[in-house]
Design an enzyme around this catalytic site. Sequence first.
Site, PDB file in Angstrom:
ATOM      1  N   ASP A   3      -7.432  36.607  14.761  1.00 27.43           N
ATOM      2  CA  ASP A   3      -8.669  37.301  15.131  1.00 27.43           C
ATOM      3  C   ASP A   3      -9.366  37.846  13.884  1.00 27.43           C
ATOM      4  O   ASP A   3      -9.403  39.048  13.634  1.00 27.43           O
ATOM      5  CB  ASP A   3      -8.329  38.439  16.096  1.00 27.43           C
ATOM      6  CG  ASP A   3      -9.568  39.210  16.543  1.00 27.43           C
ATOM      7  OD1 ASP A   3     -10.638  38.584  16.672  1.00 27.43           O
ATOM      8  OD2 ASP A   3      -9.461  40.433  16.749  1.00 27.43           O
ATOM      9  N   HIS A  54      -9.523  36.600  20.530  1.00 29.54           N
ATOM     10  CA  HIS A  54      -8.436  37.409  21.073  1.00 29.54           C
ATOM     11  C   HIS A  54      -7.362  36.625  21.806  1.00 29.54           C
ATOM     12  O   HIS A  54      -6.605  37.193  22.588  1.00 29.54           O
ATOM     13  CB  HIS A  54      -9.008  38.492  21.993  1.00 29.54           C
ATOM     14  CG  HIS A  54      -9.630  39.617  21.250  1.00 29.54           C
ATOM     15  ND1 HIS A  54      -9.921  40.839  21.831  1.00 29.54           N
ATOM     16  CD2 HIS A  54     -10.012  39.738  19.954  1.00 29.54           C
ATOM     17  CE1 HIS A  54     -10.461  41.639  20.937  1.00 29.54           C
ATOM     18  NE2 HIS A  54     -10.533  40.989  19.793  1.00 29.54           N
ATOM     19  N   GLU A 110     -11.550  44.694  27.896  1.00 29.57           N
ATOM     20  CA  GLU A 110     -11.316  43.589  26.961  1.00 29.57           C
ATOM     21  C   GLU A 110      -9.844  43.484  26.574  1.00 29.57           C
ATOM     22  O   GLU A 110      -9.231  44.452  26.138  1.00 29.57           O
ATOM     23  CB  GLU A 110     -12.157  43.803  25.702  1.00 29.57           C
ATOM     24  CG  GLU A 110     -11.973  42.738  24.637  1.00 29.57           C
ATOM     25  CD  GLU A 110     -12.811  43.007  23.403  1.00 29.57           C
ATOM     26  OE1 GLU A 110     -12.857  42.132  22.527  1.00 29.57           O
ATOM     27  OE2 GLU A 110     -13.413  44.099  23.307  1.00 29.57           O
ATOM     28  N   TRP A 170     -12.111  48.624  24.774  1.00 24.94           N
ATOM     29  CA  TRP A 170     -11.016  47.939  24.100  1.00 24.94           C
ATOM     30  C   TRP A 170     -10.167  48.990  23.404  1.00 24.94           C
ATOM     31  O   TRP A 170     -10.694  49.910  22.774  1.00 24.94           O
ATOM     32  CB  TRP A 170     -11.527  46.948  23.063  1.00 24.94           C
ATOM     33  CG  TRP A 170     -10.401  46.389  22.224  1.00 24.94           C
ATOM     34  CD1 TRP A 170      -9.567  45.370  22.551  1.00 24.94           C
ATOM     35  CD2 TRP A 170      -9.957  46.868  20.942  1.00 24.94           C
ATOM     36  NE1 TRP A 170      -8.632  45.169  21.555  1.00 24.94           N
ATOM     37  CE2 TRP A 170      -8.856  46.084  20.562  1.00 24.94           C
ATOM     38  CE3 TRP A 170     -10.391  47.884  20.089  1.00 24.94           C
ATOM     39  CZ2 TRP A 170      -8.180  46.271  19.356  1.00 24.94           C
ATOM     40  CZ3 TRP A 170      -9.712  48.086  18.887  1.00 24.94           C
ATOM     41  CH2 TRP A 170      -8.625  47.287  18.529  1.00 24.94           C
ATOM     42  N   HIS A 180     -17.700  38.138  23.867  1.00 20.90           N
ATOM     43  CA  HIS A 180     -17.775  38.474  22.451  1.00 20.90           C
ATOM     44  C   HIS A 180     -17.596  37.177  21.681  1.00 20.90           C
ATOM     45  O   HIS A 180     -16.477  36.690  21.517  1.00 20.90           O
ATOM     46  CB  HIS A 180     -16.701  39.488  22.066  1.00 20.90           C
ATOM     47  CG  HIS A 180     -17.086  40.896  22.345  1.00 20.90           C
ATOM     48  ND1 HIS A 180     -16.318  41.981  21.983  1.00 20.90           N
ATOM     49  CD2 HIS A 180     -18.185  41.409  22.940  1.00 20.90           C
ATOM     50  CE1 HIS A 180     -16.912  43.102  22.357  1.00 20.90           C
ATOM     51  NE2 HIS A 180     -18.040  42.771  22.945  1.00 20.90           N
TER      52      HIS A 180
END
Length: 419
Positions: free
Chosen positions: A294, A262, A226, A185, A286
């Site tokens: 978030d 997200h 991600e 990420w 996740h």
Amino acid sequence: MTTQREQAWMIAKERFAAVGVDAEAALRQLDRLPVSVHCWQGDDVAGFENPEGQLTGGIQATGNYPGKARNARELRADLELAFSLIPGPKRLNLHAIYLESDTPVSRDAIKPEHFSRWVAWAKENHIGLDFNPSCFSHPNSADGFTLAHANDDIRQFWIDHCKTSRRVSASFGEALGTPSVMNIWVPDGMKDVTVDRLAPRQRLLAALDEIISEKLNPAHHIDAVESKLFGIGAESYTVGSNEFYMGYATSRQTALCLDAGHFHPTEVISDKISAAMLYVPRLLLHVSRPVRWDSDHVVLLDDETQAIASEIIRHNLFDRVHIGLDFFDASINRIAAWVIGTRNMKKALLRALLEPVEQLRQLEAAGDYTARLALLEEQKCLPWQAVWETYCERHDAPAGSQWLESVRGYEKAVLNQRG
């Protein structure tokens, strides 16, 4: 003499058997579903690379509850307590900034040896390890770009960091006999109106291709990528959007990471699981709890957590979906946060395993939506808690809120002494 808990278990087994569910089989399957617990809840995502470092790149932990871990030894001790209060199989998810070294190590030069104590600890505790490169909170990420950076040298630094991270990840899998899932990420994006959205994505695409170009044994290492809708400082444009990474994971056949925080506040990842599974070989989840954005709150046993678990179980995605957690709350006891969130994830999985899936699927196929809804609602009232308590008892973990006494005792004896 039969105890009340044993009586409740026997009654629960009979109740679930009456709707065609084998409670013992559900517990056996739950023992095959490890949850990867994130190390960064224990120290507010600070890591041990630089004690004076400040969080950047959209990462923010709020609160100042006393007793956060100051080093790896303290963090492992806190994790051991948390793990003892969570029944069933666990994994630990590490970020690169949790390395251990007597001398400073540049992120593009990390090696397996910098995580050897974590591996030894994992062996002692019979758990697997997962990993993440840390593309934030660093001078080379100060302007909000890493793998999509326009500066060739800075971009190469982060490429090399991710390459070395993959080797660390593979070393975990080889040493522990279970593949390490390594998730990439990056916080890359812009705060305000963006003119050129294409070039950064071209650079990110090329960087990711270079990172995964080294072939690693899939028995040891699994790549995941991600996406994110936006972050602090990247409100207008995020390079690694959902569309970008869905395309990347599909075309490169990596795992795709779906983080519950997200996406847009009206989106849920539970609905995305079955769609993504048509195109990618694996998913990394996740599980978190966004509150308006978030914000990574502790996972609750709420509708979305249950829906995520149900999607995994209903579609037999046991070997293709990797369940991880991602929250960091510094306003409450950090060990309690781990215990609450992880136990809730496991409770959701158990409740899904106790569902009469085949019967419900048949009703749906027959168009009997009335019975489908009626059975789904009645299912909520069946005595799943008695099954959960039996599971806890079999794993020598507290069945109810008694675990809080252990955390409070540890807080008084250990956490409050840290200053």
